[in-house]
Design a protein around this motif. Structure first.
Motif, mmCIF file in Angstrom:
data_model
loop_
_atom_site.group_PDB
_atom_site.id
_atom_site.type_symbol
_atom_site.label_atom_id
_atom_site.label_comp_id
_atom_site.label_asym_id
_atom_site.label_seq_id
_atom_site.Cartn_x
_atom_site.Cartn_y
_atom_site.Cartn_z
ATOM 1 N N HIS A 183 0.437 -1.487 0.053
ATOM 2 C CA HIS A 183 -0.189 -0.171 0.531
ATOM 3 C C HIS A 183 1.164 1.212 -0.251
ATOM 4 O O HIS A 183 1.793 1.790 1.207
ATOM 5 C CB HIS A 183 -0.675 -0.116 1.187
ATOM 6 C CG HIS A 183 -1.471 1.787 1.457
ATOM 7 N ND1 HIS A 183 -3.205 1.121 0.158
ATOM 8 C CD2 HIS A 183 -2.132 2.206 2.191
ATOM 9 C CE1 HIS A 183 -3.176 2.522 1.199
ATOM 10 N NE2 HIS A 183 -2.904 2.804 2.382
ATOM 11 N N GLU A 184 0.698 1.921 -1.145
ATOM 12 C CA GLU A 184 2.309 2.686 -1.297
ATOM 13 C C GLU A 184 1.372 4.279 -1.650
ATOM 14 O O GLU A 184 0.117 4.326 -2.117
ATOM 15 C CB GLU A 184 2.879 2.724 -2.388
ATOM 16 C CG GLU A 184 3.862 1.455 -2.042
ATOM 17 C CD GLU A 184 5.447 1.571 -3.070
ATOM 18 O OE1 GLU A 184 6.057 0.708 -3.128
ATOM 19 O OE2 GLU A 184 4.280 1.848 -3.861
ATOM 20 N N LEU A 185 1.731 5.580 -1.160
ATOM 21 C CA LEU A 185 1.364 6.889 -1.525
ATOM 22 C C LEU A 185 2.670 7.512 -2.513
ATOM 23 O O LEU A 185 3.624 7.771 -1.484
ATOM 24 C CB LEU A 185 1.054 7.585 -0.236
ATOM 25 C CG LEU A 185 0.502 9.075 -0.556
ATOM 26 C CD1 LEU A 185 -1.167 8.908 -0.209
ATOM 27 C CD2 LEU A 185 0.402 9.322 0.817
ATOM 28 N N ALA A 186 2.124 7.987 -3.564
ATOM 29 C CA ALA A 186 3.510 8.409 -4.686
ATOM 30 C C ALA A 186 2.864 10.275 -3.822
ATOM 31 O O ALA A 186 1.775 10.334 -3.927
ATOM 32 C CB ALA A 186 2.959 8.083 -5.884
ATOM 33 N N ALA A 245 -3.334 13.572 2.900
ATOM 34 C CA ALA A 245 -3.479 12.329 2.336
ATOM 35 C C ALA A 245 -2.322 11.596 3.219
ATOM 36 O O ALA A 245 -2.428 10.720 3.864
ATOM 37 C CB ALA A 245 -2.742 12.222 0.918
ATOM 38 N N LEU A 246 -1.364 12.031 3.684
ATOM 39 C CA LEU A 246 -0.789 11.422 4.781
ATOM 40 C C LEU A 246 -0.924 11.272 6.111
ATOM 41 O O LEU A 246 -1.074 10.552 6.594
ATOM 42 C CB LEU A 246 0.745 12.000 5.533
ATOM 43 C CG LEU A 246 2.150 12.009 3.857
ATOM 44 C CD1 LEU A 246 2.947 12.978 4.420
ATOM 45 C CD2 LEU A 246 2.898 10.966 3.934
ATOM 46 N N GLN A 302 -1.132 20.875 1.013
ATOM 47 C CA GLN A 302 -1.745 20.633 1.514
ATOM 48 C C GLN A 302 -2.993 19.345 1.672
ATOM 49 O O GLN A 302 -2.826 18.559 2.253
ATOM 50 C CB GLN A 302 -3.489 21.811 1.583
ATOM 51 C CG GLN A 302 -4.622 21.634 2.858
ATOM 52 C CD GLN A 302 -5.303 22.671 2.227
ATOM 53 O OE1 GLN A 302 -5.272 23.755 1.944
ATOM 54 N NE2 GLN A 302 -6.687 22.698 3.646
ATOM 55 N N ASN A 303 -2.875 19.278 0.290
ATOM 56 C CA ASN A 303 -3.188 17.777 -0.159
ATOM 57 C C ASN A 303 -2.618 16.513 0.335
ATOM 58 O O ASN A 303 -3.163 15.667 0.291
ATOM 59 C CB ASN A 303 -3.360 17.280 -1.525
ATOM 60 C CG ASN A 303 -4.592 18.483 -1.952
ATOM 61 O OD1 ASN A 303 -5.394 18.709 -0.988
ATOM 62 N ND2 ASN A 303 -4.166 18.906 -3.633
#
Length: 222
Positions: A48-51, A66-67, A61-62
């Motif tokens: 499960h990754e966040l780029a 998301a973090l 801010q986005n």
């Protein structure tokens, strides 16, 4: 006399053939006892990754939002390590500083420092942060079909039970529940002592009924 000798001979031949049948080989795949056992929801680990695009001025801010969601999902998944992949295709100083900002934001959201690890990776201007989370694997239905109009062996169809299993796997909130039951919580020793004391005295051990919680919307006026 011949009318009953032949059937008996046929029964004897069938019995002898059954007695000579070889036993099941060790490890042989046996048919399920019930049709609902044909399909089983499995559990697997997937990344499960966040780029995040690397910015020299810091997190947008986005990205911060998301973090925050990422940290909430990590806390629900259990104590698994988080890896922050810092790209090497941009200015190393900017990428490293951006990675530290990501680490600090996750730390503020409750992720322990020892659970995070920063590593260098390829890529151009994209930082990836992720972990392995446990997910339920939904069985694939409709792969094999048979003629629903005929069932000479009086057996169920190949897809019987697949839809129910797939729906449960898709709706389950905690995939680990498919592996086994959760451990029991500690008992309420104080309540148990109170009930046993009343039992020894011959008193009613049930809790008192709250008449205000009977669920009645309105009452008739006498």
């Amino acid at each position: 006399m011949k009318s009953w000798v032949r059937p008996l001979a046929g029964l004897g031949l069938a019995a002898s053939v059954a007695a000579c049948a070889p036993p099941e080989a060790p490890g042989a795949q046996l048919d399920p006892r019930l049709p609902t056992e044909n399909f089983k929801a499995d559990v697997a680990d997937e990344p499960h990754e966040l780029a995040l695009a690397v910015h020299g001025w810091g997190l947008s801010q986005n990205q911060a939002s998301a973090l925050t969601d990422f940290a909430v999902g990590w806390q629900a998944s259990g104590a698994v390590p988080i890896r922050i992949h810092v790209p090497t295709g941009v200015d190393p100083a900017i990428a490293r500083r951006f990675g530290e900002m990501v680490r600090e934001h996750l730390s503020k959201e409750g992720v322990p420092d020892e659970a995070m690890q920063m590593v260098e990776s390829g890529g151009d201007n994209v930082l990836r942060v992720g972990y392995l989370r446990r997910v339920a694997v939904v069985p694939e239905c409709g792969v094999q079909w048979s003629d629903l109009r005929r069932s000479a062996a009086n057996e169920v169809q190949p897809n019987f039970g697949c839809a129910v299993t797939a729906n449960i796997a898709a709706q389950i909130a905690e995939p680990n529940d498919l592996l086994g039951p959760r451990p029991s919580e500690p008992v309420d020793a104080g309540r148990r002592a109170t009930v046993l004391d009343k039992y020894r005295k011959g008193q009613n051990t049930a809790a008192e009924v709250d008449k205000r919680a009977d669920g009645a919307v309105s009452r008739a006026v006498q």
